[in-house]
Design a protein around this motif. Sequence first.
Motif, PDB file in Angstrom:
ATOM      1  N   ASP A 219      15.534   2.245   0.273  1.00  0.00           N
ATOM      2  CA  ASP A 219      14.655   2.085   1.433  1.00  0.00           C
ATOM      3  C   ASP A 219      14.219   3.428   2.011  1.00  0.00           C
ATOM      4  OD1 ASP A 219      13.145   0.667   3.221  1.00  0.00           O
ATOM      5  OD2 ASP A 219      14.796   0.203   4.584  1.00  0.00           O
ATOM      6  N   PRO A 220      13.605   4.307   1.193  1.00  0.00           N
ATOM      7  CA  PRO A 220      13.197   5.623   1.710  1.00  0.00           C
ATOM      8  C   PRO A 220      12.097   5.506   2.753  1.00  0.00           C
ATOM      9  CG  PRO A 220      12.340   5.271  -0.507  1.00  0.00           C
ATOM     10  CD  PRO A 220      13.261   4.135  -0.227  1.00  0.00           C
ATOM     11  N   GLU A 221      12.138   6.394   3.716  1.00  0.00           N
ATOM     12  CA  GLU A 221      11.210   6.327   4.849  1.00  0.00           C
ATOM     13  C   GLU A 221       9.753   6.389   4.418  1.00  0.00           C
ATOM     14  OE1 GLU A 221      10.104   8.931   8.876  1.00  0.00           O
ATOM     15  OE2 GLU A 221      11.834   9.470   7.628  1.00  0.00           O
ATOM     16  N   HIS A 222       9.437   7.191   3.417  1.00  0.00           N
ATOM     17  CA  HIS A 222       8.035   7.405   3.046  1.00  0.00           C
ATOM     18  C   HIS A 222       7.549   6.473   1.951  1.00  0.00           C
ATOM     19  CE1 HIS A 222       8.594  11.023   5.472  1.00  0.00           C
ATOM     20  NE2 HIS A 222       7.287  11.002   5.602  1.00  0.00           N
ATOM     21  N   LEU A 223       8.352   5.480   1.568  1.00  0.00           N
ATOM     22  CA  LEU A 223       7.883   4.446   0.652  1.00  0.00           C
ATOM     23  C   LEU A 223       7.315   3.300   1.471  1.00  0.00           C
ATOM     24  CD1 LEU A 223       7.616   3.281  -2.223  1.00  0.00           C
ATOM     25  CD2 LEU A 223       9.855   2.216  -1.870  1.00  0.00           C
ATOM     26  N   GLY A 224       6.028   3.043   1.302  1.00  0.00           N
ATOM     27  CA  GLY A 224       5.364   1.970   2.015  1.00  0.00           C
ATOM     28  C   GLY A 224       4.635   1.047   1.053  1.00  0.00           C
ATOM     29  N   LEU A 225       3.832   0.185   1.636  1.00  0.00           N
ATOM     30  CA  LEU A 225       3.174  -0.891   0.899  1.00  0.00           C
ATOM     31  C   LEU A 225       1.668  -0.804   1.049  1.00  0.00           C
ATOM     32  CD1 LEU A 225       3.392  -3.765  -0.544  1.00  0.00           C
ATOM     33  CD2 LEU A 225       3.357  -4.702   1.785  1.00  0.00           C
ATOM     34  N   ALA A 247       4.864  -8.460   5.895  1.00  0.00           N
ATOM     35  CA  ALA A 247       4.831  -7.096   5.357  1.00  0.00           C
ATOM     36  C   ALA A 247       4.674  -6.032   6.426  1.00  0.00           C
ATOM     37  CB  ALA A 247       3.676  -6.975   4.360  1.00  0.00           C
ATOM     38  N   ALA A 248       4.478  -6.426   7.671  1.00  0.00           N
ATOM     39  CA  ALA A 248       4.098  -5.479   8.721  1.00  0.00           C
ATOM     40  C   ALA A 248       4.986  -4.239   8.811  1.00  0.00           C
ATOM     41  CB  ALA A 248       4.041  -6.197  10.070  1.00  0.00           C
ATOM     42  N   PRO A 249       6.322  -4.341   8.691  1.00  0.00           N
ATOM     43  CA  PRO A 249       7.144  -3.124   8.839  1.00  0.00           C
ATOM     44  C   PRO A 249       6.879  -2.064   7.776  1.00  0.00           C
ATOM     45  CG  PRO A 249       8.490  -5.099   9.114  1.00  0.00           C
ATOM     46  CD  PRO A 249       7.164  -5.547   8.583  1.00  0.00           C
ATOM     47  N   TRP A 250       6.347  -2.478   6.638  1.00  0.00           N
ATOM     48  CA  TRP A 250       6.159  -1.539   5.519  1.00  0.00           C
ATOM     49  C   TRP A 250       4.689  -1.242   5.240  1.00  0.00           C
ATOM     50  CZ3 TRP A 250       9.261  -5.912   5.442  1.00  0.00           C
ATOM     51  CH2 TRP A 250      10.637  -5.660   5.551  1.00  0.00           C
ATOM     52  N   LEU A 251       3.781  -1.794   6.029  1.00  0.00           N
ATOM     53  CA  LEU A 251       2.355  -1.724   5.745  1.00  0.00           C
ATOM     54  C   LEU A 251       1.829  -0.314   6.003  1.00  0.00           C
ATOM     55  CD1 LEU A 251       0.389  -3.876   4.797  1.00  0.00           C
ATOM     56  CD2 LEU A 251      -0.245  -4.282   7.183  1.00  0.00           C
TER      57      LEU A 251
END
Length: 343
Positions: A219-225, A247-251
Amino acid sequence: MSRTTTIPGHTAEAQRGDGSLPGTSVEPALDARTPAVTPQTPLRFGYGTNGLADLRLDDALTLLADLGYDGVGLTLDHMHLDPLAPDLGARTARLAQRLDALGLDVTVETGARYVLDPRRKHGPSLLDPDPDDRARRVDLLIRAVRVATDLGAHAVHCFSGITPPGTDPSTAWHRLTDALTPVLDAATTAGIPLAVEPEPGHLLATLADFHRLRRTLGDPEHLGLTLDIGHCQCLEPLSPADCIRAAAPWLRHVQIEDMSRGVHEHLPFGDGEIDFPPVLAALAASGYQGLTVVELPRHSHAGPHFAAHSLPFLRTAEATATRSPVLVPPHGDPSATPEGSTS
């Protein structure tokens, strides 16, 4: 990325919501009938340069600014800021000045078809058997991070690629996580999110697959979706609006177009099955701050026409969403690809 694909395993009954498959859960679970929330702030729309490939880059940017777009999804390709040609830094600096003059924000996209290999579409990928070939894709993504840094982009987009024939899923996932590690390191150093896109037919095809990658990498901070709204309509078990809420937390990046259930074909707005006011209401309420980029690469031959028609459609749908809450019906259709599948 765009292509026309009928998703395997979608019978007519399943496409109407009569079936289900294991391994398609999306985090977190949601009530299937969630009232849309009145948008808090206006959405910011862009258009992808992969849908304006017949225009010079400056002409494309000028067109989008004149039409009233907020930004651009810049695909690094031979015709638009070639990432492999000499003097990339100087060319990027000039582009940054031009974007600033036009008032356009930018996301950097990496879905060019033949930028690395003139004979293999999207090749080589992060999953290629040859480590030197995988390294070429990694190098492209790190270059994209540098370009994004110089442009002040809000994210860098990428996808996994299709699992090569004869490669078992475990090996493919190992290659993906290994290859993304140095890219994530570069993104972390630059402070730029790396936004991975679930792509129909790829190893990482669904939101469930994204969560598998996220957990595997810690769950790295700079990995997003990157969330493509059409892909949600195509194969996710949740409706597109519920996909946004889940998906909002990772969008970190959003692509948008119309699409029909079970068929991976990017369509102009109104030609598919998506009800857009609930989608835009969910997006505006999600806290997402980036661009929502129109993704119509197969319509590049008429790019100026579709760019001119897309923004009024989206603004009208956004205005409709603000006037009255809309109940979102359950999607009811299974994901075409269980977690880790390559079909």
